[in-house]
Design a protein around this motif. Structure first.
Motif, mmCIF file in Angstrom:
data_model
loop_
_atom_site.group_PDB
_atom_site.id
_atom_site.type_symbol
_atom_site.label_atom_id
_atom_site.label_comp_id
_atom_site.label_asym_id
_atom_site.label_seq_id
_atom_site.Cartn_x
_atom_site.Cartn_y
_atom_site.Cartn_z
ATOM 1 N N GLY A 102 0.787 -1.213 0.000
ATOM 2 C CA GLY A 102 0.000 0.000 0.000
ATOM 3 C C GLY A 102 0.823 1.268 0.000
ATOM 4 O O GLY A 102 0.312 2.358 0.280
ATOM 5 N N THR A 158 0.474 3.505 -4.952
ATOM 6 C CA THR A 158 -0.916 3.317 -5.375
ATOM 7 C C THR A 158 -1.108 3.824 -6.799
ATOM 8 O O THR A 158 -0.715 4.950 -7.106
ATOM 9 C CB THR A 158 -1.869 4.069 -4.432
ATOM 10 O OG1 THR A 158 -1.648 3.633 -3.090
ATOM 11 C CG2 THR A 158 -3.314 3.833 -4.815
ATOM 12 N N LYS A 214 -1.796 0.784 3.365
ATOM 13 C CA LYS A 214 -3.063 0.459 2.691
ATOM 14 C C LYS A 214 -4.213 1.336 3.185
ATOM 15 O O LYS A 214 -5.087 1.721 2.404
ATOM 16 C CB LYS A 214 -3.394 -1.023 2.900
ATOM 17 C CG LYS A 214 -2.490 -1.963 2.109
ATOM 18 C CD LYS A 214 -2.917 -3.407 2.266
ATOM 19 C CE LYS A 214 -2.042 -4.325 1.413
ATOM 20 N NZ LYS A 214 -2.418 -5.746 1.535
ATOM 21 N N CYS A 221 -4.013 4.637 1.513
ATOM 22 C CA CYS A 221 -4.442 4.458 0.120
ATOM 23 C C CYS A 221 -5.965 4.469 0.021
ATOM 24 O O CYS A 221 -6.550 5.161 -0.822
ATOM 25 C CB CYS A 221 -3.876 3.141 -0.418
ATOM 26 S SG CYS A 221 -4.604 2.591 -1.970
#
Length: 397
Positions: A321, A324, A379, A382
């Motif tokens: 992550g 991206t 993540k 993101c």
């Protein structure tokens, strides 16, 4: 037949030839387990293969040595055989897949071996090696399906037990199965309660399938960044050893392998090739039961192809992550791109690359597609960024 006695003899023969590689603790691989790394990427020639290749060469008869040797390899066995043959003064011919990393090809040549590049994968190189054996009378040195080769690789298991007597789990990369056969034999004969798991790439699960179904199976094709374990069919000897000693076999994805390579680079300043990193990937993503257990990951090699390392790192960053990539469909008029980039900046993401394209087929007149690559923290970051863009009315894919 492979035995503990053979492995112990191999250890004596390899004394002064193979390096007793480090075994050290890692705090980064899995927070729920006590993980150690066995660094065969620091071995002479950059992989464990020297162990089996040299022990096999040391046990050739005078007549076999006189005829010279031929081997097939994606790279690491090639270097092991080449160096072993050089030390013994034996002619060596190595058949390698034409797509083998250039660094491995050149390293093999540097040890004095003749290299024959064969179109296809490992199994095609093996067929060519068999052909040369029959034509020229060479002695064939199999990379995994050989008792002496397996015994040489098994010395890694002895070293693990010498330095970590209370080990609970050992994770071992598998291609054809020579490494895990020797390691599992050594560990199970001396400490049967220790679990030994094999790890394969999802794109080359030949031993995984065979072990699961109880019979040797051949893959139609293999496709993985872990070229060192891209084997279509395991050996009959190694399959038998796995059935006898191995507790289970798991697979890891290309993204998981890339994440493991990236983690080793960042946290341990250590280079591992795809085949070498699969054991670490299995530990990182809990593919085997290692929670609360002393677990050893064997990093089988470090001969990564520098030409693709950046792509591996890119895939690893995406998996974690931290990189991206997404596409946004928007109205094509002045100021729209600036507004979107401002949202990204305010979200704390670092813009890495932007590609604005209004010539895409099947897109409405007056609209465009913007492909964006950004650096994100993880993540969650993101997901937060994507949600923010969607909440502002952007079509994000």
């Amino acid at each position: 037949m492979l035995s503990l006695k053979m492995i112990q003899n191999a250890k004596e023969v390899l004394n002064g030839i193979a390096t007793e590689t480090p075994l050290f603790q890692s705090k980064f691989i899995n927070p729920d387990a006590d993980v150690y790394i066995k660094c065969e990427n620091m071995q002479v020639t950059g992989s464990f293969k020297l162990r089996g290749a040299y022990y096999k060469t040391a046990n050739l008869t005078e007549e076999e040595a006189m005829h010279g040797v031929v081997a097939c390899s994606a790279g690491n066995h090639a270097q092991g055989v080449a160096l072993a043959a050089k030390k013994k003064g034996i002619q060596a011919v190595i058949c390698m897949p034409a797509g083998a990393p250039l660094a491995k090809v050149e390293a093999t040549r540097s040890y004095g071996a003749e290299v024959v590049l064969v179109p296809g994968v490992y199994d095609d190189a093996a067929a060519k090696a068999a052909e040369l054996k029959n034509e020229k009378g060479y002695t064939f040195l199999h990379p995994f399906n050989d008792d002496y080769v397996m015994a040489g690789q098994g010395t890694i298991g002895l070293e693990i037990l010498e330095h970590l007597e209370d080990v609970d789990v050992v994770l071992v990369p598998i291609g054809g199965g020579g490494l895990i056969s020797g390691v599992a034999c050594a560990i199970k004969e001396l400490k049967p309660e220790c679990k030994v798991y094999g790890v394969q790439a999802e794109g080359a699960p030949s031993m995984f399938n065979s072990f699961r179904d109880g019979k040797i199976e051949t893959l139609a094709e293999v496709n993985t960044v872990a070229d060192g374990i891209a084997v279509k069919q395991p050996g009959d000897k190694t399959f038998e050893m796995c059935q006898k000693y191995v507790d289970g076999i798991v697979t890891v994805s290309e993204e998981e392998i890339a994440s493991a390579i990236l983690m080793l680079l960042e946290k341990h300043k250590m280079v591992a090739e795809g085949a070498g990193a699969v054991s670490v990937a299995a530990a990182m993503y809990n593919k085997a039961d290692i929670q609360g257990k002393k677990t050893v990951c064997i990093i089988s090699g470090g001969n990564v192809d520098i030409n693709i390392l950046d792509r591996i790192i890119d895939k690893g960053l995406q998996m974690s992550g931290r990189l991206t990539k997404f596409s946004v469909t928007m109205i094509d008029k002045p100021g729209q791109l600036t507004q979107m980039l401002q949202i990204i900046a305010e979200a704390g993401a670092n813009i890495f690359n932007v590609n604005h394209d209004r010539m895409v087929r099947n897109i409405a007149v007056g609209k465009c597609i913007v492909d964006v690559t950004v650096e994100t923290r993880n993540k969650n970051h993101c997901e937060e960024l994507i949600e923010k863009l969607v909440s502002k009315g952007y079509d994000v894919k």
